[in-house]
Scaffold this active site. Sequence first.
Site, PDB file in Angstrom:
ATOM      1  N   LEU A  65       9.730  10.185  -1.375  1.00 30.74           N
ATOM      2  CA  LEU A  65      10.628   8.192  -0.992  1.00 30.74           C
ATOM      3  C   LEU A  65      10.004   7.814  -2.134  1.00 30.74           C
ATOM      4  O   LEU A  65       8.960   8.292  -2.992  1.00 30.74           O
ATOM      5  CB  LEU A  65      10.606   8.329   0.754  1.00 30.74           C
ATOM      6  CG  LEU A  65      11.501   9.720   1.356  1.00 30.74           C
ATOM      7  CD1 LEU A  65      10.515   8.837   2.843  1.00 30.74           C
ATOM      8  CD2 LEU A  65      13.214   8.734   1.081  1.00 30.74           C
ATOM      9  N   LYS A 169      -4.190  11.630  -4.936  1.00 28.47           N
ATOM     10  CA  LYS A 169      -3.364  11.294  -5.625  1.00 28.47           C
ATOM     11  C   LYS A 169      -3.617   9.523  -6.722  1.00 28.47           C
ATOM     12  O   LYS A 169      -2.685  10.093  -8.179  1.00 28.47           O
ATOM     13  CB  LYS A 169      -1.851  11.191  -5.220  1.00 28.47           C
ATOM     14  CG  LYS A 169      -1.304  10.086  -6.091  1.00 28.47           C
ATOM     15  CD  LYS A 169      -1.191  11.755  -7.487  1.00 28.47           C
ATOM     16  CE  LYS A 169       1.065  11.744  -8.529  1.00 28.47           C
ATOM     17  NZ  LYS A 169       2.124  11.616  -7.237  1.00 28.47           N
ATOM     18  N   LYS A 244       4.169   2.282 -11.386  1.00 32.72           N
ATOM     19  CA  LYS A 244       4.592   2.339  -9.791  1.00 32.72           C
ATOM     20  C   LYS A 244       2.828   3.505  -9.751  1.00 32.72           C
ATOM     21  O   LYS A 244       1.393   2.384  -9.276  1.00 32.72           O
ATOM     22  CB  LYS A 244       5.190   3.536  -9.358  1.00 32.72           C
ATOM     23  CG  LYS A 244       4.854   2.938  -7.656  1.00 32.72           C
ATOM     24  CD  LYS A 244       6.266   4.488  -7.189  1.00 32.72           C
ATOM     25  CE  LYS A 244       5.316   4.687  -6.289  1.00 32.72           C
ATOM     26  NZ  LYS A 244       5.762   6.419  -5.536  1.00 32.72           N
TER      27      LYS A 244
END
Length: 299
Positions: A65, A169, A244
């Site tokens: 998502l 990450k 992002k």
Amino acid sequence: MTKIAFIGLGNMGGGMAANQAKAGHEVRAFDLSQAALDRARENGCMPVASVAEAVEGADVVITMLPAGPHVLKVYSEEVFGKAPTSALLLDCSTIDVDTARKVAGLAGDAGYVFADAPVSGGTMAADAGTLAFMVGCDEGEFGRIEATLEPMSRATFRAGDHGAGQAAKICNNMVLGITMLATCEGVALAEKLGLDPSRLFEIMAKSSGQSWSVTTYYPWPGPVPTAPSNRNYDGGFAAAMMLKDLKLAQDAAAKAGATTPLGAQTEALFQMFNGLGYGGRDFSAILQMLRGRLDELPK
């Protein structure tokens, strides 16, 4: 045959779901996009009309998502209480560490096994089933998680407890953004100095400037045929997604009191690049901004 509910069939999720179907699993796939559902059907998945329909009777739930609020909403409102408590819940989205830990806590309270398992590798690896997964989970659950991710993975690492996958990450992609920007600066400088960027590749690939951004994803067309630079920077890992991830890294650094000056500068430059309307291009296309050649780059 494992029953897998796959929620989120975007650039990454579509290929990931397809690889689970290729492995012989029953994949019930949901996305808000009808085009994504149509592609999922072509790739052997069973499109369904809702998250609730996807997770009913599932052995595994995998989500991919856009951001933390989406993950929290989907799990808290549409997965918990609807998927069997025996289902393994894997969130492969890239989100903030705090949200990952919050969802893990809610999952535990509801009787589920949950892991944050973000990925590295981009759309080509998602399609090829060669992603790297960074997992935050209880140690005793890692074997089961690794086996579930195998059809999509070339390497799966347990980073630590819940939230550690997201931390890994965020750190990894901050380094990636910095090294790509450095590679692009080197290529742009080489061109100005009259050095063929393809010759620079040959040198850097065997010298101390070597990195993944050079040998696997070189931003100049030619030396690495599979790199997006050969497709006018189409596909790959969108600059908007890199921005992002850089923002997530800066937010995490601020909360942790960490000093990340190169990460901050890289975020600022990708913010500029995205602000000019090129967020849909691969992140290596920032080379064209440094070269002053944005007129050659489609938006």
